[in-house]
Design an enzyme around this catalytic site. Sequence first.
Site, PDB file in Angstrom:
ATOM      1  N   THR A  28       3.275 -11.610  -0.775  1.00  0.00           N
ATOM      2  CA  THR A  28       2.940 -13.032  -0.659  1.00  0.00           C
ATOM      3  C   THR A  28       1.992 -13.472  -1.770  1.00  0.00           C
ATOM      4  O   THR A  28       1.917 -14.656  -2.071  1.00  0.00           O
ATOM      5  CB  THR A  28       2.271 -13.339   0.691  1.00  0.00           C
ATOM      6  N   ASP A  29       1.277 -12.512  -2.397  1.00  0.00           N
ATOM      7  CA  ASP A  29       0.207 -12.893  -3.341  1.00  0.00           C
ATOM      8  C   ASP A  29       0.753 -13.707  -4.511  1.00  0.00           C
ATOM      9  O   ASP A  29       0.215 -14.755  -4.856  1.00  0.00           O
ATOM     10  CB  ASP A  29      -0.583 -11.668  -3.818  1.00  0.00           C
ATOM     11  N   GLY A  44      -2.664   6.434  -6.379  1.00  0.00           N
ATOM     12  CA  GLY A  44      -1.252   6.072  -6.380  1.00  0.00           C
ATOM     13  C   GLY A  44      -0.607   6.058  -5.000  1.00  0.00           C
ATOM     14  O   GLY A  44       0.607   6.165  -4.876  1.00  0.00           O
ATOM     15  N   GLY A  65      -0.960   3.483  -2.966  1.00  0.00           N
ATOM     16  CA  GLY A  65      -0.949   2.083  -2.551  1.00  0.00           C
ATOM     17  C   GLY A  65      -2.256   1.683  -1.891  1.00  0.00           C
ATOM     18  O   GLY A  65      -2.328   0.650  -1.232  1.00  0.00           O
ATOM     19  N   SER A  74      -6.813   2.820  -5.605  1.00  0.00           N
ATOM     20  CA  SER A  74      -7.851   3.592  -6.287  1.00  0.00           C
ATOM     21  C   SER A  74      -8.224   2.937  -7.611  1.00  0.00           C
ATOM     22  O   SER A  74      -9.355   3.076  -8.080  1.00  0.00           O
ATOM     23  CB  SER A  74      -7.374   5.030  -6.528  1.00  0.00           C
ATOM     24  N   SER A  75      -7.291   2.208  -8.219  1.00  0.00           N
ATOM     25  CA  SER A  75      -7.590   1.595  -9.524  1.00  0.00           C
ATOM     26  C   SER A  75      -8.651   0.501  -9.371  1.00  0.00           C
ATOM     27  O   SER A  75      -9.615   0.454 -10.147  1.00  0.00           O
ATOM     28  CB  SER A  75      -6.317   1.047 -10.176  1.00  0.00           C
ATOM     29  N   GLU A 107      -7.537  -4.619 -15.517  1.00  0.00           N
ATOM     30  CA  GLU A 107      -6.313  -3.930 -15.087  1.00  0.00           C
ATOM     31  C   GLU A 107      -5.075  -4.525 -15.757  1.00  0.00           C
ATOM     32  O   GLU A 107      -4.202  -3.799 -16.225  1.00  0.00           O
ATOM     33  CB  GLU A 107      -6.192  -3.985 -13.555  1.00  0.00           C
ATOM     34  N   ASP A 159      -6.572  -6.629  -4.632  1.00  0.00           N
ATOM     35  CA  ASP A 159      -7.277  -5.348  -4.586  1.00  0.00           C
ATOM     36  C   ASP A 159      -8.743  -5.502  -4.979  1.00  0.00           C
ATOM     37  O   ASP A 159      -9.644  -4.973  -4.329  1.00  0.00           O
ATOM     38  CB  ASP A 159      -6.611  -4.345  -5.541  1.00  0.00           C
TER      39      ASP A 159
HETATM   40  P1  ADP Z   1      -3.452   2.875  -6.737  1.00  0.00           P
HETATM   41  O1  ADP Z   1      -4.391   1.832  -7.245  1.00  0.00           O
HETATM   42  O2  ADP Z   1      -2.514   2.372  -5.705  1.00  0.00           O
HETATM   43  O3  ADP Z   1      -4.134   4.130  -6.293  1.00  0.00           O
HETATM   44  P2  ADP Z   1      -2.627   2.746  -9.459  1.00  0.00           P
HETATM   45  O4  ADP Z   1      -1.465   3.309 -10.194  1.00  0.00           O
HETATM   46  O5  ADP Z   1      -2.850   1.280  -9.500  1.00  0.00           O
HETATM   47  O6  ADP Z   1      -2.526   3.287  -7.964  1.00  0.00           O
HETATM   48  O7  ADP Z   1      -3.963   3.385 -10.024  1.00  0.00           O
HETATM   49  C1  ADP Z   1      -4.094   4.791 -10.115  1.00  0.00           C
HETATM   50  C2  ADP Z   1      -4.700   5.130 -11.466  1.00  0.00           C
HETATM   51  O8  ADP Z   1      -6.079   4.700 -11.506  1.00  0.00           O
HETATM   52  C3  ADP Z   1      -4.746   6.606 -11.707  1.00  0.00           C
HETATM   53  O9  ADP Z   1      -3.540   7.071 -12.256  1.00  0.00           O
HETATM   54  C4  ADP Z   1      -5.883   6.714 -12.709  1.00  0.00           C
HETATM   55  O10 ADP Z   1      -5.447   6.341 -14.012  1.00  0.00           O
HETATM   56  C5  ADP Z   1      -6.841   5.642 -12.226  1.00  0.00           C
HETATM   57  N1  ADP Z   1      -7.848   6.202 -11.322  1.00  0.00           N
HETATM   58  C6  ADP Z   1      -8.058   5.865 -10.032  1.00  0.00           C
HETATM   59  N2  ADP Z   1      -9.071   6.580  -9.493  1.00  0.00           N
HETATM   60  C7  ADP Z   1      -9.521   7.400 -10.454  1.00  0.00           C
HETATM   61  C8  ADP Z   1     -10.546   8.399 -10.530  1.00  0.00           C
HETATM   62  N3  ADP Z   1     -11.302   8.720  -9.473  1.00  0.00           N
HETATM   63  N4  ADP Z   1     -10.720   9.045 -11.718  1.00  0.00           N
HETATM   64  C9  ADP Z   1      -9.950   8.746 -12.788  1.00  0.00           C
HETATM   65  N5  ADP Z   1      -8.967   7.836 -12.768  1.00  0.00           N
HETATM   66  C10 ADP Z   1      -8.741   7.158 -11.634  1.00  0.00           C
HETATM   67 MG    MG Z   2      -3.831   0.022  -8.206  1.00  0.00          MG
END
Ligand code: ADP
Ligand code: MG
Length: 385
Positions: A33-34, A119, A121, A124-125, A162, A174
């Site tokens: 929806t975003d 990764g 979902g 983490s990014s 990002e 996010d």
């Molecule tokens: P999501 O955000 O759903 O986890 P993304 O593909 O958007 O997946 O982001 C994951 C990427 O963010 C990783 O491949 C890495 O490049 C980076 N990242 C996230 N957390 C870390 C971390 N703790 N250390 C280094 N890189 C990280």
């Molecule tokens: Mg992400």
Amino acid sequence: MTSVAALHRDVFGAAASGVWSAPGRVNLIGEHTDYNGGLVLPIALPQRTCAACSPRGDRVLRVHSAQVGETVEVDLDTVGVGTPTGWTAYVAGVLWALAEDGHAVRGMDVTIDSDVPFGAGLSSSAALECAVGAAASDLFGLRLLFDDASRATLAAACVRAENEVAGAMTGGMDQSAALLCRADHALLLDCRSGETEHVPFDLASTGHVLLVTDTRAEHELNDGQYGERRASAEQAAAELGVSSLRDVDPAGLDDALASLSDDVLRRRARHVVTEIARVREAVAALRAGDLDEVGRLFDASHASLRDDYEVSCDELDVSVEAARSAGALGARMTGGGFGGSSIALLPADAVDAAEAAVVAAFAEHGWDAPRCFPVTAGSAAHREA
Ligand code: ADP
Ligand code: MG
């Protein structure tokens, strides 16, 4: 995680000035929806990314990640669209975006440690960007953690990091979740106006649990499919003469759908319009304490994503069915789809059975074991120490 300050000292040979953290997130409802100007309803996860940081006098960024196991040095004057590549783009990109906004930022030594799965979902990014952004705000006196308005400004800088430096397509959910969520609340975010509301989400008080299942499935075509869905939604809006599907009144949906040029567009538009309505209904149900209704809305959301928007996959469908069979009030895929995670709303005493059912169902299909973990609604980015 408590040792990120100690790790910083080992890696850089001096104590960090402080430790900041930001959470991963999971979206309760409001999927795809975003980019249609709609509504989303994420919570911050208890899982967080921590950044131990010290400012430097020069324009060098040194960054170490415990997850990646490497230390990388970046000259801030070389950072820009598409540079650097790899995981450091998320870190360098935040300093770049803040500088683009006119803030005086310098180099930093940064040590990252995190328990947000990569990764899956669960974003983490954004947790990485927002932990670093929070640190930069405090270390360089930018006062961007001061209130929701300044936090929204920092979130926008993290989105630019990002999109432009890391080159990853993402809306603003996010980063908004990582910077604006409150403990025991979900964040209702209007993706068109940027307005937010904090909606009570304290499952423990009624003996319920939200179980996240990271299916660990990754299907290719994700990017192409995402672009195709966005294009379909834009085409449907154009045929209906509105700027986005947000403007379609759910009460007039059948008539609107009848005027679309083909059945695929009809199903895509129906998902978006009904999903935005479900977010409103879920907020009302949460405010009324009606978790049965929240569960029904989760189920309806999943069916719509699976059948109308066609972004689910076998692993997501199986995880949702297994959780339901073990007593979930409702369950749905969360995130963009084609892998990633699902969520199930459960009575607390059914959590173990649900987890066992999901694990057993994956084993029966011969898939890698999923990771299941109960979550509560955590807090936004802040200074830890
Ligand atoms: P999501 O955000 O759903 O986890 P993304 O593909 O958007 O997946 O982001 C994951 C990427 O963010 C990783 O491949 C890495 O490049 C980076 N990242 C996230 N957390 C870390 C971390 N703790 N250390 C280094 N890189 C990280
Ligand atoms: Mg992400």
